[in-house]
Design a protein around this motif. Structure first.
Motif, PDB file in Angstrom:
ATOM      1  N   TYR A   1     -36.430  34.012  -6.639  1.00 35.17           N
ATOM      2  CA  TYR A   1     -36.222  35.096  -5.608  1.00 35.17           C
ATOM      3  C   TYR A   1     -34.954  35.346  -5.638  1.00 35.17           C
ATOM      4  N   GLU A   2     -34.588  36.798  -5.310  1.00 32.80           N
ATOM      5  CA  GLU A   2     -33.076  37.283  -5.207  1.00 32.80           C
ATOM      6  C   GLU A   2     -32.897  37.226  -3.495  1.00 32.80           C
ATOM      7  N   ALA A   3     -31.953  36.309  -3.453  1.00 32.81           N
ATOM      8  CA  ALA A   3     -30.866  36.596  -1.663  1.00 32.81           C
ATOM      9  C   ALA A   3     -30.806  38.285  -1.581  1.00 32.81           C
ATOM     10  N   VAL A   4     -31.478  38.101  -0.045  1.00 36.13           N
ATOM     11  CA  VAL A   4     -31.195  39.557   0.813  1.00 36.13           C
ATOM     12  C   VAL A   4     -30.782  39.607   2.009  1.00 36.13           C
ATOM     13  N   GLY A   5     -29.549  39.857   2.039  1.00 33.68           N
ATOM     14  CA  GLY A   5     -28.377  39.758   3.348  1.00 33.68           C
ATOM     15  C   GLY A   5     -28.108  38.054   3.633  1.00 33.68           C
ATOM     16  N   MET A   6     -27.922  37.898   4.412  1.00 30.06           N
ATOM     17  CA  MET A   6     -27.493  36.459   4.638  1.00 30.06           C
ATOM     18  C   MET A   6     -29.149  34.938   4.723  1.00 30.06           C
ATOM     19  N   ASP A   7     -30.373  36.285   5.518  1.00 26.46           N
ATOM     20  CA  ASP A   7     -31.410  34.782   5.394  1.00 26.46           C
ATOM     21  C   ASP A   7     -32.618  35.204   4.835  1.00 26.46           C
ATOM     22  N   HIS A   8     -33.014  36.064   4.164  1.00 29.16           N
ATOM     23  CA  HIS A   8     -34.076  37.167   3.256  1.00 29.16           C
ATOM     24  C   HIS A   8     -33.938  36.423   1.832  1.00 29.16           C
ATOM     25  N   PHE A   9     -35.210  36.393   1.656  1.00 28.87           N
ATOM     26  CA  PHE A   9     -35.609  36.427   0.390  1.00 28.87           C
ATOM     27  C   PHE A   9     -36.461  36.996  -0.441  1.00 28.87           C
ATOM     28  N   SER A  10     -36.500  37.814  -1.546  1.00 30.66           N
ATOM     29  CA  SER A  10     -37.575  38.339  -1.588  1.00 30.66           C
ATOM     30  C   SER A  10     -37.579  38.367  -3.501  1.00 30.66           C
ATOM     31  N   LEU A  11     -39.472  38.785  -3.707  1.00 33.74           N
ATOM     32  CA  LEU A  11     -39.164  38.509  -5.337  1.00 33.74           C
ATOM     33  C   LEU A  11     -38.653  39.727  -5.903  1.00 33.74           C
ATOM     34  N   PRO A  12     -38.366  39.198  -7.592  1.00 36.02           N
ATOM     35  CA  PRO A  12     -37.528  40.886  -7.866  1.00 36.02           C
ATOM     36  C   PRO A  12     -38.739  42.460  -7.913  1.00 36.02           C
ATOM     37  N   GLY A  13     -38.271  43.170  -7.446  1.00 37.77           N
ATOM     38  CA  GLY A  13     -39.013  44.312  -7.358  1.00 37.77           C
ATOM     39  C   GLY A  13     -39.835  44.515  -6.190  1.00 37.77           C
ATOM     40  N   ASP A  14     -39.785  43.628  -5.267  1.00 40.30           N
ATOM     41  CA  ASP A  14     -40.393  44.020  -3.991  1.00 40.30           C
ATOM     42  C   ASP A  14     -39.674  44.996  -3.326  1.00 40.30           C
ATOM     43  N   SER A  15     -39.954  45.673  -2.617  1.00 41.42           N
ATOM     44  CA  SER A  15     -38.856  46.939  -1.758  1.00 41.42           C
ATOM     45  C   SER A  15     -37.552  46.055  -1.349  1.00 41.42           C
ATOM     46  N   LEU A  16     -37.687  45.256  -0.761  1.00 40.06           N
ATOM     47  CA  LEU A  16     -36.373  44.850   0.320  1.00 40.06           C
ATOM     48  C   LEU A  16     -35.454  44.108  -1.446  1.00 40.06           C
ATOM     49  N   ALA A  17     -35.843  43.873  -2.276  1.00 39.56           N
ATOM     50  CA  ALA A  17     -34.748  43.432  -3.467  1.00 39.56           C
ATOM     51  C   ALA A  17     -34.035  45.152  -3.904  1.00 39.56           C
ATOM     52  N   VAL A  18     -34.908  46.091  -3.960  1.00 39.22           N
ATOM     53  CA  VAL A  18     -34.750  46.902  -4.750  1.00 39.22           C
ATOM     54  C   VAL A  18     -33.696  48.142  -3.919  1.00 39.22           C
ATOM     55  N   ALA A  19     -34.486  47.540  -2.561  1.00 35.72           N
ATOM     56  CA  ALA A  19     -33.011  48.133  -1.425  1.00 35.72           C
ATOM     57  C   ALA A  19     -32.272  47.626  -1.382  1.00 35.72           C
ATOM     58  N   ALA A  20     -31.992  46.549  -1.969  1.00 40.34           N
ATOM     59  CA  ALA A  20     -30.398  45.560  -1.554  1.00 40.34           C
ATOM     60  C   ALA A  20     -29.583  45.958  -2.850  1.00 40.34           C
ATOM     61  N   HIS A  21     -30.426  46.259  -4.190  1.00 41.21           N
ATOM     62  CA  HIS A  21     -29.758  46.997  -5.018  1.00 41.21           C
ATOM     63  C   HIS A  21     -28.916  48.161  -4.749  1.00 41.21           C
ATOM     64  N   ALA A  22     -29.831  48.798  -4.260  1.00 37.48           N
ATOM     65  CA  ALA A  22     -29.454  49.962  -4.100  1.00 37.48           C
ATOM     66  C   ALA A  22     -28.417  50.922  -3.371  1.00 37.48           C
ATOM     67  N   GLY A  23     -28.387  49.322  -1.704  1.00 44.39           N
ATOM     68  CA  GLY A  23     -27.672  49.943  -0.971  1.00 44.39           C
ATOM     69  C   GLY A  23     -27.808  50.781   0.248  1.00 44.39           C
ATOM     70  N   THR A  24     -29.656  50.736  -0.097  1.00 46.89           N
ATOM     71  CA  THR A  24     -29.949  51.239   0.890  1.00 46.89           C
ATOM     72  C   THR A  24     -30.657  50.280   2.314  1.00 46.89           C
ATOM     73  N   LEU A  25     -30.267  48.463   2.495  1.00 50.87           N
ATOM     74  CA  LEU A  25     -30.954  47.873   3.147  1.00 50.87           C
ATOM     75  C   LEU A  25     -30.952  48.286   4.612  1.00 50.87           C
ATOM     76  N   ARG A  26     -31.663  47.729   5.049  1.00 53.84           N
ATOM     77  CA  ARG A  26     -31.223  47.869   6.693  1.00 53.84           C
ATOM     78  C   ARG A  26     -31.275  46.808   7.822  1.00 53.84           C
ATOM     79  N   ARG A  27     -30.877  47.084   9.334  1.00 52.94           N
ATOM     80  CA  ARG A  27     -31.352  45.214   9.589  1.00 52.94           C
ATOM     81  C   ARG A  27     -31.687  46.164  10.765  1.00 52.94           C
ATOM     82  N   ASN A  28     -32.816  45.744  11.777  1.00 50.31           N
ATOM     83  CA  ASN A  28     -33.514  46.201  12.954  1.00 50.31           C
ATOM     84  C   ASN A  28     -33.190  44.921  13.808  1.00 50.31           C
ATOM     85  N   PHE A  29     -34.164  45.094  14.794  1.00 54.10           N
ATOM     86  CA  PHE A  29     -34.598  43.858  15.707  1.00 54.10           C
ATOM     87  C   PHE A  29     -35.750  43.188  14.763  1.00 54.10           C
TER      88      PHE A  29
END
Length: 449
Positions: A277-305
């Motif tokens: 898995y790839e680390a995403v932010g401070m406490d999330h992880f996702s499989l490579p290719g998951d949209s969360l990991a893609v957003a983290a690599h692209a600098g488009t990751l967001r944070r909400n409630f």
């Protein structure tokens, strides 16, 4: 990690799922204000909908959500009638102009709805709002609620992402937090939603709970990984008994200290990373290719409630008691008390009781804090480009923080200000330096590690 360093940065601070944070919302933002903000949304604006179901058929003692336990279904039915009225009212103000990209049902336990009511709610939302063909539909699932009819109802609603709370598979830990849920139950739910075409499964686990040890954390992580979820959220238990009275059922003496909490999180994180898995932010992880990991690599990751997200919508519209929304103008929050919420919306009005109208300075600090929480860095040039000369004060704060850092947690690297690898476990504390409202008021927070 050095105990002195951990204790220095473990002081209670917000989780920064918003900025300003909810304790700073105020009554100057009313239903009238919210109605004006909704009317001002332009045609074609993208939107996310969050539906809050504030009921559970059991109360987990670790939970910090706004919810209540009920053994009867009639309060839930009454609440759903009110929720329908709120959907109608908001739709009349802006629904035909919006393009819904995301729908999230949370709680509480939205899966305690009957299959009939779940499908009726989904139908009403699609009737009143225009959903994108590829809209993401996510639901928080309590495995103890589920049966075949409920799985079929979720499929009929269009479920694309299922989120399940695991917390811990150790029976001793489960009894201490009043959340008994076997591995077999969890596995059955994962298999059932995947069999119905759900393409993404998220599993949550907690560290910092009573009776947890490094060995028990490792055992739970290994079992969780055997289900191969697409995403994993590894949260630190937020012990806030002054805010959530049912947490007094958890004995403070059984909780690990900040150093032990950090060690637990590091054991789980290492196992997850070693599993690919790839680390995403401070406490999330996702499989490579998951949209969360893609957003983290692209600098488009967001944070909400809802935590880390790929959601780029122009507006987040919260529906239900206590729900929080975010529009370009600012934040709004509904009445938390379900009875008063129902009275307001059944009368044809909005349930807004407080919020926060954002200034340009608020938006600037919100951007800096979000980038730190998502990317562990922010660009000096991009900050100036976005916010002009008004950003120079924040840049001076960052320069001072980097210059005075003796712990190796925050540095300037060319054009960027960066949280180092050593500093990543303490990113909440570093982000808090840029919070202009922290310390104002009487709000208390959970520990930062």
């Amino acid at each position: 990690m050095d105990r002195t360093l951990v204790e220095k940065y473990a002081a209670p601070v917000p989780r920064y799922t918003s900025y300003p944070t909810a304790p700073h919302f105020n009554a100057a933002v009313s239903s009238t204000t919210y109605g004006g903000w909704l009317r001002a949304l332009p045609k074609g604006a993208s939107a996310s909908l969050y539906i809050h179901v504030p009921y559970c058929d059991r109360l987990c003692w670790f939970c910090a959500c706004h919810t209540k336990q009920t053994r009867r279904y009639d309060p839930v039915e009454r609440y759903l009638r009110a929720l329908e009225c709120e959907i109608d009212t908001i739709s009349a103000l802006c629904g035909s102009r919006l393009n819904v990209r995301n729908l999230h049902l949370g709680g509480g336990s939205p899966t305690m709805l009957t299959p009939k009511d779940m499908m009726a709610l989904g139908s009403r939302l699609r009737e009143k709002f225009s959903f994108a063909d590829d809209a993401e539909i996510s639901v928080e699932i309590d495995p103890n609620d589920m049966d075949e009819a409920r799985f079929d109802a979720l499929a009929a609603v269009g479920l694309t992402r299922a989120s399940l709370g695991v917390q811990d598979f150790d029976e001793r830990v489960q009894k201490a937090i009043n959340r008994e849920q076997s591995f077999e139950q969890t596995k059955a739910v994962v298999n059932a939603v995947r069999a119905r075409g759900v393409r993404s499964v998220n599993l949550d686990m907690l560290y910092g709970l009573p009776h947890q040890t490094l060995n028990s954390i490792a055992a739970t992580t290994e079992k969780l990984l055997s289900l191969r979820p697409d995403r994993i959220a590894l949260f630190g238990y937020a012990h806030v008994p002054w805010l959530k009275k049912h947490q007094t059922m958890i004995d403070d003496a059984l909780l690990p200290d900040a150093v032990a909490r950090l060690a637990q999180s590091e054991v789980a994180a290492r196992l997850i990373l070693d599993a690919g898995y790839e680390a995403v932010g401070m406490d999330h992880f996702s499989l490579p290719g998951d949209s969360l990991a893609v957003a983290a690599h692209a600098g488009t990751l967001r944070r909400n409630f809802q935590g880390y997200t790929t959601d780029q919508a122009d507006a987040l519209i919260g529906l239900g008691a206590s729900s929080i929304g975010l529009l370009p103008h600012g934040y709004v929050q509904n009445m938390p008390a379900t009875g008063e919420y129902e009275r307001r919306v059944l009368a044809g009005g909005l349930a807004t009781v407080r919020g926060f109208a954002l200034s340009n300075a608020d938006r600037m600090r919100a951007w800096v804090i979000e980038r730190l929480m998502c990317d562990f860095s922010f660009s000096r040039c991009e900050l100036l480009s976005r916010f002009g000369d008004g950003a120079r004060g924040v840049i001076a704060e960052a320069e001072l923080l980097a210059a005075n850092d003796r712990d190796g947690v925050f540095v300037r690297a060319g054009n960027r200000f960066v949280v180092t690898e050593r500093g990543k476990p303490f990113v909440r504390s570093i982000a808090a330096v840029f919070d202009a409202y922290l310390g104002q008021g009487t709000a208390r927070h959970s520990v930062a590690v």
